[in-house]
Structures are given as structure tokens and as C-alpha cells.
Design a protein around this motif. Structure first.
Motif, PDB file in Angstrom:
ATOM      1  N   ALA A 173       0.901  -1.231  -0.112  1.00  0.00           N
ATOM      2  CA  ALA A 173      -0.040  -0.214   0.000  1.00  0.00           C
ATOM      3  C   ALA A 173       0.820   1.244   0.048  1.00  0.00           C
ATOM      4  O   ALA A 173       0.580   2.194  -0.772  1.00  0.00           O
ATOM      5  CB  ALA A 173      -1.072  -0.023   1.323  1.00  0.00           C
ATOM      6  N   GLN A 174       1.878   1.192   0.711  1.00  0.00           N
ATOM      7  CA  GLN A 174       3.014   2.527   0.811  1.00  0.00           C
ATOM      8  C   GLN A 174       3.532   2.533  -0.703  1.00  0.00           C
ATOM      9  O   GLN A 174       3.795   3.612  -0.957  1.00  0.00           O
ATOM     10  CB  GLN A 174       4.013   2.104   1.875  1.00  0.00           C
ATOM     11  CG  GLN A 174       3.356   2.312   3.247  1.00  0.00           C
ATOM     12  CD  GLN A 174       4.500   1.910   4.539  1.00  0.00           C
ATOM     13  OE1 GLN A 174       5.750   1.724   4.129  1.00  0.00           O
ATOM     14  NE2 GLN A 174       3.788   1.935   5.648  1.00  0.00           N
ATOM     15  N   LEU A 175       3.849   1.601  -1.032  1.00  0.00           N
ATOM     16  CA  LEU A 175       4.580   1.556  -2.445  1.00  0.00           C
ATOM     17  C   LEU A 175       3.700   2.103  -3.614  1.00  0.00           C
ATOM     18  O   LEU A 175       3.858   3.064  -4.540  1.00  0.00           O
ATOM     19  CB  LEU A 175       4.907   0.155  -2.935  1.00  0.00           C
ATOM     20  CG  LEU A 175       6.049  -0.431  -2.411  1.00  0.00           C
ATOM     21  CD1 LEU A 175       6.429  -1.605  -2.888  1.00  0.00           C
ATOM     22  CD2 LEU A 175       7.456   0.313  -2.517  1.00  0.00           C
ATOM     23  N   ILE A 176       2.407   1.764  -3.458  1.00  0.00           N
ATOM     24  CA  ILE A 176       1.225   2.202  -4.442  1.00  0.00           C
ATOM     25  C   ILE A 176       0.976   3.924  -4.304  1.00  0.00           C
ATOM     26  O   ILE A 176       1.144   4.571  -5.159  1.00  0.00           O
ATOM     27  CB  ILE A 176       0.137   1.830  -4.017  1.00  0.00           C
ATOM     28  CG1 ILE A 176       0.125   0.184  -4.576  1.00  0.00           C
ATOM     29  CG2 ILE A 176      -1.105   2.056  -4.911  1.00  0.00           C
ATOM     30  CD1 ILE A 176      -1.234  -0.663  -4.231  1.00  0.00           C
ATOM     31  N   GLU A 177       1.084   4.416  -2.813  1.00  0.00           N
ATOM     32  CA  GLU A 177       0.758   5.835  -2.580  1.00  0.00           C
ATOM     33  C   GLU A 177       2.080   6.502  -3.114  1.00  0.00           C
ATOM     34  O   GLU A 177       1.779   7.683  -3.608  1.00  0.00           O
ATOM     35  CB  GLU A 177       0.356   5.747  -1.196  1.00  0.00           C
ATOM     36  CG  GLU A 177      -0.857   5.163  -0.610  1.00  0.00           C
ATOM     37  CD  GLU A 177      -1.809   6.100  -1.542  1.00  0.00           C
ATOM     38  OE1 GLU A 177      -2.191   7.202  -1.885  1.00  0.00           O
ATOM     39  OE2 GLU A 177      -2.729   5.219  -2.060  1.00  0.00           O
ATOM     40  N   ALA A 178       3.251   5.934  -2.739  1.00  0.00           N
ATOM     41  CA  ALA A 178       4.317   6.626  -3.286  1.00  0.00           C
ATOM     42  C   ALA A 178       4.588   6.745  -4.831  1.00  0.00           C
ATOM     43  O   ALA A 178       4.684   7.833  -5.205  1.00  0.00           O
ATOM     44  CB  ALA A 178       5.770   5.983  -2.531  1.00  0.00           C
ATOM     45  N   ALA A 179       3.817   5.746  -5.707  1.00  0.00           N
ATOM     46  CA  ALA A 179       4.205   5.714  -6.886  1.00  0.00           C
ATOM     47  C   ALA A 179       3.311   6.234  -7.813  1.00  0.00           C
ATOM     48  O   ALA A 179       3.299   6.561  -9.011  1.00  0.00           O
ATOM     49  CB  ALA A 179       4.166   4.424  -7.416  1.00  0.00           C
ATOM     50  N   ARG A 180       1.812   6.504  -7.100  1.00  0.00           N
ATOM     51  CA  ARG A 180       0.785   6.951  -7.740  1.00  0.00           C
ATOM     52  C   ARG A 180       1.072   8.224  -8.359  1.00  0.00           C
ATOM     53  O   ARG A 180       0.691   8.491  -9.758  1.00  0.00           O
ATOM     54  CB  ARG A 180      -0.481   7.054  -6.901  1.00  0.00           C
ATOM     55  CG  ARG A 180      -1.786   7.012  -7.333  1.00  0.00           C
ATOM     56  CD  ARG A 180      -2.922   7.291  -6.580  1.00  0.00           C
ATOM     57  NE  ARG A 180      -3.134   6.419  -5.649  1.00  0.00           N
ATOM     58  CZ  ARG A 180      -3.767   5.051  -6.064  1.00  0.00           C
ATOM     59  NH1 ARG A 180      -4.301   5.186  -7.115  1.00  0.00           N
ATOM     60  NH2 ARG A 180      -3.790   4.452  -5.268  1.00  0.00           N
ATOM     61  N   PRO A 181       1.601   9.376  -7.969  1.00  0.00           N
ATOM     62  CA  PRO A 181       1.516  10.741  -8.594  1.00  0.00           C
ATOM     63  C   PRO A 181       2.370  10.239  -9.935  1.00  0.00           C
ATOM     64  O   PRO A 181       2.101  10.673 -11.218  1.00  0.00           O
ATOM     65  CB  PRO A 181       2.173  11.581  -7.782  1.00  0.00           C
ATOM     66  CG  PRO A 181       1.934  10.995  -6.331  1.00  0.00           C
ATOM     67  CD  PRO A 181       1.852   9.585  -6.645  1.00  0.00           C
ATOM     68  N   GLY A 182       3.568   9.722  -9.772  1.00  0.00           N
ATOM     69  CA  GLY A 182       4.393   9.657 -10.923  1.00  0.00           C
ATOM     70  C   GLY A 182       3.796   9.009 -12.023  1.00  0.00           C
ATOM     71  O   GLY A 182       3.726   9.102 -13.057  1.00  0.00           O
ATOM     72  N   ILE A 183       3.194   7.559 -11.731  1.00  0.00           N
ATOM     73  CA  ILE A 183       2.499   6.769 -12.622  1.00  0.00           C
ATOM     74  C   ILE A 183       1.400   7.555 -13.509  1.00  0.00           C
ATOM     75  O   ILE A 183       1.253   7.328 -14.609  1.00  0.00           O
ATOM     76  CB  ILE A 183       1.790   5.619 -11.930  1.00  0.00           C
ATOM     77  CG1 ILE A 183       3.056   4.719 -11.473  1.00  0.00           C
ATOM     78  CG2 ILE A 183       0.851   4.635 -12.825  1.00  0.00           C
ATOM     79  CD1 ILE A 183       2.733   3.404 -10.698  1.00  0.00           C
ATOM     80  N   GLU A 184       0.520   8.100 -12.355  1.00  0.00           N
ATOM     81  CA  GLU A 184      -0.535   9.129 -13.279  1.00  0.00           C
ATOM     82  C   GLU A 184      -0.068  10.182 -14.278  1.00  0.00           C
ATOM     83  O   GLU A 184      -0.776  10.539 -15.163  1.00  0.00           O
ATOM     84  CB  GLU A 184      -1.318   9.514 -12.089  1.00  0.00           C
ATOM     85  CG  GLU A 184      -2.112   8.699 -11.242  1.00  0.00           C
ATOM     86  CD  GLU A 184      -3.103   9.368 -10.382  1.00  0.00           C
ATOM     87  OE1 GLU A 184      -2.944  10.311 -10.006  1.00  0.00           O
ATOM     88  OE2 GLU A 184      -3.971   8.465  -9.669  1.00  0.00           O
ATOM     89  N   ALA A 185       1.060  10.560 -13.865  1.00  0.00           N
ATOM     90  CA  ALA A 185       1.481  11.896 -14.569  1.00  0.00           C
ATOM     91  C   ALA A 185       2.165  11.150 -15.813  1.00  0.00           C
ATOM     92  O   ALA A 185       1.810  11.996 -17.030  1.00  0.00           O
ATOM     93  CB  ALA A 185       2.873  12.421 -14.185  1.00  0.00           C
ATOM     94  N   LYS A 186       2.844  10.071 -15.930  1.00  0.00           N
ATOM     95  CA  LYS A 186       3.140   9.409 -17.092  1.00  0.00           C
ATOM     96  C   LYS A 186       2.114   8.997 -17.923  1.00  0.00           C
ATOM     97  O   LYS A 186       2.303   9.127 -19.348  1.00  0.00           O
ATOM     98  CB  LYS A 186       4.199   8.170 -16.754  1.00  0.00           C
ATOM     99  CG  LYS A 186       4.865   7.746 -17.838  1.00  0.00           C
ATOM    100  CD  LYS A 186       5.868   6.405 -17.359  1.00  0.00           C
ATOM    101  CE  LYS A 186       6.513   5.903 -18.561  1.00  0.00           C
ATOM    102  NZ  LYS A 186       7.510   4.685 -18.236  1.00  0.00           N
ATOM    103  N   ALA A 187       1.112   8.325 -17.285  1.00  0.00           N
ATOM    104  CA  ALA A 187       0.009   7.800 -17.998  1.00  0.00           C
ATOM    105  C   ALA A 187      -0.771   9.048 -18.810  1.00  0.00           C
ATOM    106  O   ALA A 187      -1.222   8.960 -19.937  1.00  0.00           O
ATOM    107  CB  ALA A 187      -1.056   7.265 -17.145  1.00  0.00           C
TER     108      ALA A 187
END
Length: 770
Positions: free
Chosen positions: A376-390
Motif C-alpha cells: 500500500a505504501q509503494l502504491i501511494e508513493a508511486a501513484r503521482p508519477g504513474i498518473e503523470a506518465k499515463a
């Protein structure tokens, strides 16, 4: 009064009419005399030709079975285990146990029986080694004197005096040159002969073998008594032994066979039961399986023990769950270099069996909680960058679409260049990224591949259902063998490509899959029979198995997990995820010199067990992977203790090798369950034995019709043919014996139901067989 007179008097008192050997039976309405009463040498023989059991006739007469004998039958003392002698290999791993029983069977003073490490009798296929082999090897390699005696009791008597001694399993007449090889390097071998003819012949055989090996040898005898123990009991010491003046130069008989000491312990083969002509029966009960050796898990064992006690589940279930979690946490970024051409992943495939309502899901959830929190922590940390790239990918795709439309119009201008630039940008950006995943539940093989690709070729599966195995076995869908290539490759860590319709193949440069399953036994029962090809693909051989015994505990006031123990486990898992799920580079671990030495010795010894005649030959496909699995276990236990460790220590390797007997015993049991001739085949035999033991009027005779009336309706007993098959097999196992009833010429009517005599252990089992 004689027994015959006692029976005749009882018949007359009950109004039975007859004379000589023919009397009316008192156990049924008998108009014509059908009871044969014969005066034998030691008692009365009673036989009702109408089929009444002897016990029923005796009971109707108001007598007991001892009343049929002229003299009271003495009940011999039941044999009891008075000593146990463990035979271990070079590393101290238990190979077999010899148990000394007094009094012995068949009127003997003593009997020796041999057992496998899991407690089952019989040691066929197990390597024979000298008693106290590790001590003997150290003594010989140090250039000291080694003493050879005939039996284990003498070895222990000398050990109490500080003398290193040994013997071979089986006693007199069973020495081989393989034993002599373990004595090389000794300054001298002293053979102490028992003071009887077989003992002297045995000593001569040993001395001849040792002499041919170039080792100095002497033969001595006790000064008092028959053997070394008698010598010591008489107050004499080692220095009081006397030289054997003469002994046979040829220790063999004319036919080339060794003479056997009548007191030698040659195992259980042919053992006779006291006061009967019965051999020892083959067990039909499920073999007892060893509990999980939690003490060898180091720090992880503290959490396993506390968590299992809190949930009131077997430690096996919690241990398998935690090992799967630690394996998953390494993320496929750790490899072990065993030697130059041998590298192991840290992927573990684990399957434990538990019935419904045995808290399978709570066990997995408790073990996996830190892993899910870290995810869950990995998801929250990665979410902004992943959404920006998407978003960038979507925008670039939109630009390319507009540029392509414009390029096809009347005024393309720079549209073609813009479309090319957008295409190159999309290639640079790659596929839309997935949110981080560490664990998934049961899924199709296609879905597992898709998720793994999105996570850089790695994922863990924790599930309390058997869907994955059913899918892999082709038991879902249209049937037939499923494509399990991904599961096979991900165990080894190799590359894998997924072909996609209309798109480029999704290639994973490396793969990693950790599996932890807790499933009901019915999922695996007969799975090999349902799809014979399933075992051949090698997947079943990649799993470690457990078939634990339920705890039987289910109380409200179970102990909680100590806070410090839980926090230590939680922290270790989170640290491992941080170290191994972020970086993309691989770390390499090696074995310390001490660990390598231990493992190499185990490896060579284990190889013999897989060969034809070895105890693991029937599961050679599994055994072929097992030594690699031990390396994987050692690696994950090492990084759990110290996530920065670069070497597996000797102590950790010793702990893992000590766990090996557990995994072997449980693998045998589970493969038996999965096989075409699975454990369920013994159900009819167990039902029959249970019925015989629990009959309201126990008798040493019964008829096939009696068994049918008692057990008809069972799933396996649909007709009398089924019952006959079960009785025949139970007879083959030695628990019953068909009574041959002579045919009476000219007798009419229905043929009597077959009768069987019952093994005395049904009603009076020895303690170790009860």
C-alpha cells in the motif's frame, strides 16, 4: 475337572442333547446335533457346523474361553522397548532407529526392530552405516584406536567408560567392506568378539575385512561373561580383555553364507507374535508425520510459534505462510551462487494442506499483513508519477492522432514530422505503467503473466483455495493439460515472453514467482489420477509440502502475540521490501566455506536416496529439486536475519539441513495422496480394523457376512464384491487370515460365508503399534 468334562456338564445343564462328539448347539435353535465337541491334547475344540462362532457357544454355556483348556494359559509379558539406538549419517542426520525390546518375540530374550526416521517400521532402501558414525569418523581421522563390538548395548557400555566404539546394524554376520571404509585412518581397530561361536565368526569377518584394507587389527575377548557388557558389569576394564587365541580362518559356511547369531537383530522381517503363528502385520493407519521444526527457523521461528499459538493453528501452517512471505519480499532480486555452474533463485513454491474451518485464510492474512501494508505504501508513493506518465502517454497519443489526420489532408504542412515525433515519444515512454503489486490471489495463468509483466517480471501468490493448482492441472475449462510454462520458468528465474494479439510480445528479461498455498486435502487427492500428465510437467516437483496434524484447540482465551515479537517480524518484512522491490539490480549471495562443506556432504549422501532402491526413488522428480530448495530456504532465512548479508553461514545451513527430514516425510505423504494409488485406498482396510476393534462382542473369528452387515453403505462398500476385495487385501496386509472350512460331502444348502481369524494385535496391540 478336565476341560472336556466341564464343557459336557455345561451342555447337559443347558438341555443339549447328544453323545460322543455330536451335540445340539446352544447358540442357535438346533434340532439336529450340529455342534462338534472334541477332546484335544490341551483342551476342547468346539465347532458349530451351522456357523455359530466359538465365542458365542462358550458364552451361551456360561463359560469363558480359558475354560476350554485343561491348564490356565500363561500370558507372556508384552515386549517393551528398553533402549533406542539412532543410526546417523556423517552429518548427524538420522537414518534409522533400532529399538531393543525385552522380552523378545516368539519366546526370545530380546528382539531388535528397525524404524525409519518418521517412526514407520522397515528400513528398505535406507543406507546402512556404522553405529555412532560421526564419532567413529572423528576418531579414525585423528589416528586413534576404534573399537568394534557386536551390538549397540556394548557400544554404550564402552562409551560410559570413555571408549569410542561402534557396531553394524543387524549384529553378527552382517559386516560389509563398506563399513570398513569408515575406519580408514585409524591407528588400530580392536575387534571384541562375543564368547560364542557366532560371535567369534563375526569377529573374524570384521578382522579379515579390516586387515585387507591395510588397517592394523587385533581381536580380543571378554574375560568374564558372554559380551563386553558382561565383562564391564563384572568390574573389569578395557585392559582386562584377553587376546583371542583361536578363531575360524574362514568365517563362512560351505555354501558361502555368513552364520547368523540367533540373537542378532535383523529387523522386523519375519517377526513372529508371541504364542501364535502370526507375522507382524503391515500397518494400515496413516503414518505419523513429524511436526514442523520451528526451532530451526531462527528469529522467524519466534513469530511463527507465537502467531500459531494465537490463532490456534499448527505451526506448520504459519511457518509455510511466513516462508512464502519472506520469499516474496526478496522480489526476485537475490540469487545464490552455489558453485560456478549452479545458481539458485529465492522463489519458493509452498503448499500446506488443511481441512475447511482450519483458519487457512486468517493464517495467510496474519503472515502477509506487513507485506500488504508495504504494498500500500509503494502504491501511494508511486501513484503521482504513474498518473503523470499515463497522462503524458495519453496526450502524446492524441497529438499523434491529430498529426496523422492532418497529414492525410490537403495541407499536411509539418504534420508528418509531428506524427513521427509523437511516435518516437511514445516508444520512449513505453507501455502505460501499472501501480505496484506485490501479491495477488488465485488467478488464471494468463492473468498471472499479465500482472508479472506489469511488475517487472515478479509477483507473489498467497491463496487459501486450490484454483491455481486446478487450473495448472487442466481441471477447469475445457480440460486437458494447461500451459504451465510460466510457472515452471518463474521458479528458475529465466526470461519469458508473452505473445499478444496485434501487439509486440511482452518480454520479461527475468521472472520470479513465490507461491504460498493452504488448500484442502481434497484439492490434491488423486490429482495425478485425474490428469496423469500433470506430474510429468515438473510443476508438482517444485513444491515443498506440508500435511500438518490439526491442533484440536479452539478456545476464546488464546494467547496474543507479544508486541516485540510482532514488531520484529513486521519490521523485517518491510525492510526487505524496501531493499528488494525498489532497485532493479540483482544481488548475489554465496555459501561460506563451512556451509559449503556441510551442503556438499549432504548433497552426495542424498544422491543415493534418489537411485533405484533408495527411499526417495518413487518421488525422484521431487527429490531432484529438493537440494536446490534447501539452498533457497537458507538464503531467505539469512536475509531475514540480516538483509545485508552476503553469505549463508554454517549455522544457518545446519538448521536448514536439520529441517530436511520434515520436508521429505511430508512430501512422501502428499505425493501418496495425489497418486493414482493414494492414501484413500486404505480407507476400507482402516474401516474394517476399526470395526473389529469396536465390536460389541469381540471375537477372534468373524464371517464376511458379519463384516458386510456392519459396514454396508460405506462409500467403498456398494456390494459384497467390494467387501470381498477389502477382506482379501486386509488378509494380504496380515491382519486377518481365512479359515479353511472343509467341505462336507453330500451337504446341501447355501455355502457358508467365509470366516476369518483375527490377528491378536487387533485387540491387544503392543504399545508402539497402538
Amino acid at each position: 475337572m478336565s476341560a472336556y468334562g466341564r464343557v459336557i456338564e455345561a451342555l447337559q445343564q443347558h438341555g443339549s442333547k447328544g453323545r460322543g462328539t455330536a451335540w445340539q448347539c446352544v447358540a442357535h435353535e438346533d434340532r439336529a446335533p450340529s455342534l462338534s465337541v472334541t477332546n484335544g491334547n490341551k483342551g476342547v475344540l468346539i465347532n458349530c457346523h451351522a456357523g455359530c462362532a466359538t465365542e458365542d457357544v462358550v458364552d451361551a454355556l456360561g463359560l469363558s474361553m480359558p475354560d476350554l483348556f485343561d491348564e490356565a494359559q500363561e500370558k507372556r509379558e508384552r515386549p517393551r522397548v528398553v533402549a533406542e539406538y539412532p543410526y546417523c549419517d556423517e552429518q548427524g542426520e538420522l537414518l534409522m532407529t533400532v529399538k531393543r525390546m525385552e522380552p523378545g518375540y516368539d519366546g526370545e530374550r530380546k528382539t531388535f526392530r528397525q524404524y525409519r526416521p518418521d517412526g514407520t517400521p522397515g528400513v528398505k532402501g535406507i543406507r546402512r552405516v556404522l553405529y555412532r558414525l560421526p564419532d567413529v569418523l572423528r576418531q579414525a581421522q585423528a589416528g586413534e584406536i576404534v573399537v568394534v563390538v557386536e551390538g549397540e548395548k556394548d557400544v554404550e557400555s564402552l562409551a560410559a567408560k570413555g571408549v569410542i566404539a561402534t557396531c553394524n546394524v543387524g549384529g553378527a554376520g552382517k559386516w560389509s567392506d563398506d563399513y570398513t571404509a569408515a575406519l580408514r585412518g585409524a591407528k588400530e581397530v580392536v575387534v571384541i568378539a562375543d564368547r560364542d561361536e557366532p560371535g567369534r565368526k563375526h569377529a573374524a569377518t570384521v578382522a579379515d575385512s579390516v586387515k585387507r584394507a591395510g588397517i592394523p587389527v587385533r581381536v580380543l575377548e571378554p574375560a568374564r561373561g558372554k559380551d563386553m557388557t558382561d565383562h564391564i558389569t563384572a568390574g573389569l576394564n578395557f585392559d582386562d580383555l584377553v587376546a583371542q587365541e583361536t578363531h575360524p580362518t574362514n568365517p563362512r559356511n560351505a555354501d558361502g553364507a555368513h552364520d547368523l547369531d540367533p540373537d542378532s537383530h535383523s529387523g522386523i522381517s519375519g517377526t513372529r507374535i508371541p504364542e501364535t503363528d502370526w507375522d507382524e502385520p503391515i500397518p494400515v493407519e496413516a503414518r505419523p508425520l513429524p511436526p514442523f521444526p520451528t526451532g530451526h527457523l531462527g528469529k522467524l521461528g519466534e513469530f511463527v510459534q507465537a502467531a500459531a499459538a494465537s490463532l490456534q493453528v499448527p505451526e506448520d501452517l504459519m511457518a509455510f505462510s511466513c516462508l512464502a512471505v519472506v520469499s516474496t519480499a526478496t522480489g526476485g532480486r537475490l540469487r545464490v551462487n552455489v558453485k560456478a555452474d549452479w545458481r539458485e533463485s529465492t522463489a519458493l513454491y509452498l503448499a500446506a494442506l488443511a481441512d475447511s474451518s482450519e483458519k487457512k485464510t486468517p493464517t495467510l492474512n496474519l503472515a502477509a499483513y506487513p507485506l500488504r501494508e508495504a504494498e500500500a505504501q509503494l502504491i501511494e508513493a508511486a501513484r503521482p508519477g504513474i498518473e503523470a506518465k499515463a497522462q503524458e502517454i495519453r496526450i502524446t497519443q492524441g497529438r499523434m492522432s491529430k498529426a496523422e489526420q492532418k497529414a492525410t489532408g490537403d495541407k499536411p504542412d509539418d504534420a508528418l514530422a509531428d506524427a513521427e515525433a509523437a511516435r518516437e515519444k511514445l516508444l520512449e515512454l513505453g507501455d502505460p505503467p501499472d501501480l505496484p503489486r506485490i501479491l495477488i490471489r488465485d488467478a488464471t495463468l494468463e492473468a498471472i503473466g499479465k500482472v508479472m509483466y506489469g511488475q517487472g517480471g515478479r509477483i507473489g501468490i498467497l491463496a487459501s483455495e486450490g484454483g491455481l493448482l486446478k487450473v495448472a492441472a487442466g481441471l477447469y475449462g475445457s480440460g486437458g493439460q494447461a500451459n504451465t510454462d510460466l510457472l515452471l520458468e518463474a521458479y528458475s528465474g529465466g526470461p519469458y515472453s508473452i505473445d499478444r494479439t496485434g501487439r509486440a510480445s511482452a518480454r520479461m528479461a527475468s521472472t520470479f514467482l513465490a507461491i504460498g498455498l493452504i488448500v484442502q486435502p481434497g484439492i490434491l487427492a488423486g490429482i495425478e489420477k485425474k490428469n496423469p500428465e500433470f506430474r510429468e510437467n515438473g510443476l508438482l516437483g517444485r513444491f515443498l509440502y506440508s500435511r500438518p496434524t490439526p491442533t484440536g484447540s479452539d478456545t476464546f482465551d488464546s494467547p496474543g502475540i507479544p508486541q516485540d515479537v510482532y514488531e520484529h517480524y513486521d519490521q523485517r518484512i518491510r525492510y526487505l521490501v524496501a531493499d528488494y522491490w525498489g532497485p532493479t539490480d540483482f544481488r548475489t549471495m554465496t555459501l561460506s566455506p563451512g556451509a559449503l562443506e556441510l551442503f556438499a556432504a549432504y548433497y552426495d549422501n542424498f544422491a543415493r536416496r534418489r537411485m533405484p532402491g533408495g527411499d526417495l526413488h518413487d518421488i525422484a522428480d521431487w527429490a531432484g529439486k529438493f537440494r536446490g530448495q534447501l539452498i533457497r530456504l537458507a538464503a531467505i532465512l539469512t536475509v531475514y536475519e540480516d538483509r545485508k548479508a552476503a553469505q549463508i553461514s554454517r549455522d544457518t545451513m545446519a538448521d536448514v539441513l536439520a529441517m530436511a527430514p520434515y520436508f521429505i516425510a511430508h512430501a512422501k505423504a502428499v505425493f501418496d495422496l495425489m497418486g493414482a494409488n493414494s492414501d484413500g485406498r486404505l480407507t476400507p482396510l482402516r474401516d474394517l480394523v476399526t470395526w473389529l476393534r469396536n465390536r460389541s462382542k469381540p471375537s477372534h473369528e468373524f464371517s464376511a457376512r458379519d463384516a458386510w452387515q456392519a459396514l454396508k453403505g460405506r462409500r467403498w462398500a456398494s456390494d459384497m464384491d467390494d467387501m470381498t476385495d477389502a477382506l482379501n487385501e486386509l488378509e494380504d496386509y496380515g491382519w486377518i487370515s481365512l479359515i479353511q472350512i472343509p467341505e462336507i460331502p453330500g451337504k446341501r444348502g447355501r455355502k457358508p460365508s467365509p470366516k476369518y481369524d483375527v490377528h491378536p494385535w487387533i485387540y491387544d496391540p503392543p504399545e508402539e503399534a497402538a
